[in-house]
Design a protein around this motif. Structure first.
Motif, short mmCIF file in Angstrom:
data_model
loop_
_atom_site.label_atom_id
_atom_site.label_comp_id
_atom_site.label_asym_id
_atom_site.label_seq_id
_atom_site.Cartn_x
_atom_site.Cartn_y
_atom_site.Cartn_z
N GLU A 37 21.70 38.99 26.74
CA GLU A 37 21.68 39.39 28.14
C GLU A 37 20.24 39.31 28.63
N ARG A 38 20.08 39.05 29.91
CA ARG A 38 18.74 38.99 30.50
C ARG A 38 18.76 39.71 31.83
N LEU A 39 17.60 40.23 32.20
CA LEU A 39 17.44 40.79 33.54
C LEU A 39 17.42 39.63 34.54
N VAL A 40 17.89 39.91 35.74
CA VAL A 40 17.91 38.86 36.76
C VAL A 40 16.51 38.30 36.99
N HIS A 41 15.50 39.16 36.98
CA HIS A 41 14.15 38.63 37.21
C HIS A 41 13.72 37.68 36.08
N GLU A 42 14.27 37.85 34.88
CA GLU A 42 13.98 36.90 33.79
C GLU A 42 14.60 35.54 34.10
N LEU A 43 15.80 35.55 34.66
CA LEU A 43 16.45 34.30 35.05
C LEU A 43 15.69 33.63 36.19
N VAL A 44 15.20 34.44 37.11
CA VAL A 44 14.41 33.91 38.23
C VAL A 44 13.16 33.21 37.69
N THR A 45 12.47 33.86 36.77
CA THR A 45 11.26 33.29 36.19
C THR A 45 11.58 32.01 35.40
N ALA A 46 12.63 32.06 34.60
CA ALA A 46 12.97 30.92 33.75
C ALA A 46 13.44 29.71 34.56
N THR A 47 14.15 29.94 35.66
CA THR A 47 14.68 28.82 36.45
C THR A 47 13.74 28.38 37.55
N GLY A 48 12.82 29.27 37.96
CA GLY A 48 11.92 28.95 39.05
C GLY A 48 12.58 29.04 40.42
N LEU A 49 13.76 29.64 40.47
CA LEU A 49 14.49 29.79 41.73
C LEU A 49 14.24 31.15 42.33
N ALA A 50 14.51 31.28 43.61
CA ALA A 50 14.39 32.57 44.30
C ALA A 50 15.48 33.51 43.80
N GLN A 51 15.18 34.80 43.80
CA GLN A 51 16.13 35.79 43.31
C GLN A 51 17.47 35.76 44.05
N PRO A 52 17.49 35.63 45.39
CA PRO A 52 18.80 35.57 46.06
C PRO A 52 19.65 34.38 45.59
N LEU A 53 19.01 33.26 45.30
CA LEU A 53 19.76 32.09 44.85
C LEU A 53 20.32 32.31 43.45
N VAL A 54 19.54 32.90 42.56
CA VAL A 54 20.04 33.21 41.21
C VAL A 54 21.21 34.18 41.32
N SER A 55 21.06 35.21 42.14
CA SER A 55 22.15 36.18 42.33
C SER A 55 23.41 35.52 42.87
N GLN A 56 23.23 34.58 43.78
CA GLN A 56 24.38 33.85 44.33
C GLN A 56 25.11 33.09 43.23
N HIS A 57 24.37 32.44 42.35
CA HIS A 57 25.00 31.71 41.24
C HIS A 57 25.71 32.67 40.28
N LEU A 58 25.12 33.84 40.03
CA LEU A 58 25.76 34.83 39.16
C LEU A 58 27.05 35.34 39.77
N LYS A 59 27.11 35.44 41.09
CA LYS A 59 28.34 35.87 41.75
C LYS A 59 29.46 34.86 41.56
N VAL A 60 29.10 33.59 41.45
CA VAL A 60 30.12 32.56 41.19
C VAL A 60 30.76 32.82 39.84
N PHE A 61 29.94 33.15 38.84
CA PHE A 61 30.50 33.48 37.52
C PHE A 61 31.38 34.72 37.61
N ALA A 62 30.89 35.73 38.28
CA ALA A 62 31.64 36.98 38.38
C ALA A 62 32.97 36.77 39.10
N GLY A 63 32.97 35.90 40.09
CA GLY A 63 34.21 35.61 40.81
C GLY A 63 35.18 34.79 40.00
N ARG A 64 34.67 34.06 39.04
CA ARG A 64 35.52 33.18 38.21
C ARG A 64 36.34 33.98 37.21
#
Length: 81
Positions: A37-64
């Motif tokens: 597991e990772r903190l969202v800010h770790e995913l933001v740092t690793a992907t170089g994307l903005a936090q809202p965009l990472v959160s949006q992608h995580l919501k796709v998983f949660a909705g699936r």
């Protein structure tokens, strides 16, 4: 089992998974979450994307699927995994 013998809902389920993984960003997130597991800010740092965009992608998983890589609040951080 041939295609004609497979239940149609089986293809819907697999098709939905492919739609979720069609985004290279979501594939990268799955790769990052594969070992822990990772903190969202770790995913933001690793992907170089903005936090809202990472959160949006995580919501796709949660909705699936329940229990998929959706955000989970805990203390001061939000975990994904």
């Amino acid at each position: 089992m041939s295609v004609s013998e497979a239940p149609p809902d089986q293809y819907e389920e697999v098709g939905g998974l492919f739609r979720v993984l069609a985004s290279p960003v979501r594939v990268a997130i799955v790769d990052l979450l594969a070992d822990r597991e990772r903190l969202v800010h770790e995913l933001v740092t690793a992907t170089g994307l903005a936090q809202p965009l990472v959160s949006q992608h995580l919501k796709v998983f949660a909705g699936r699927a329940a229990g998929a890589a959706g955000p989970q609040g805990e203390g001061d951080g939000v975990h994904a995994g």
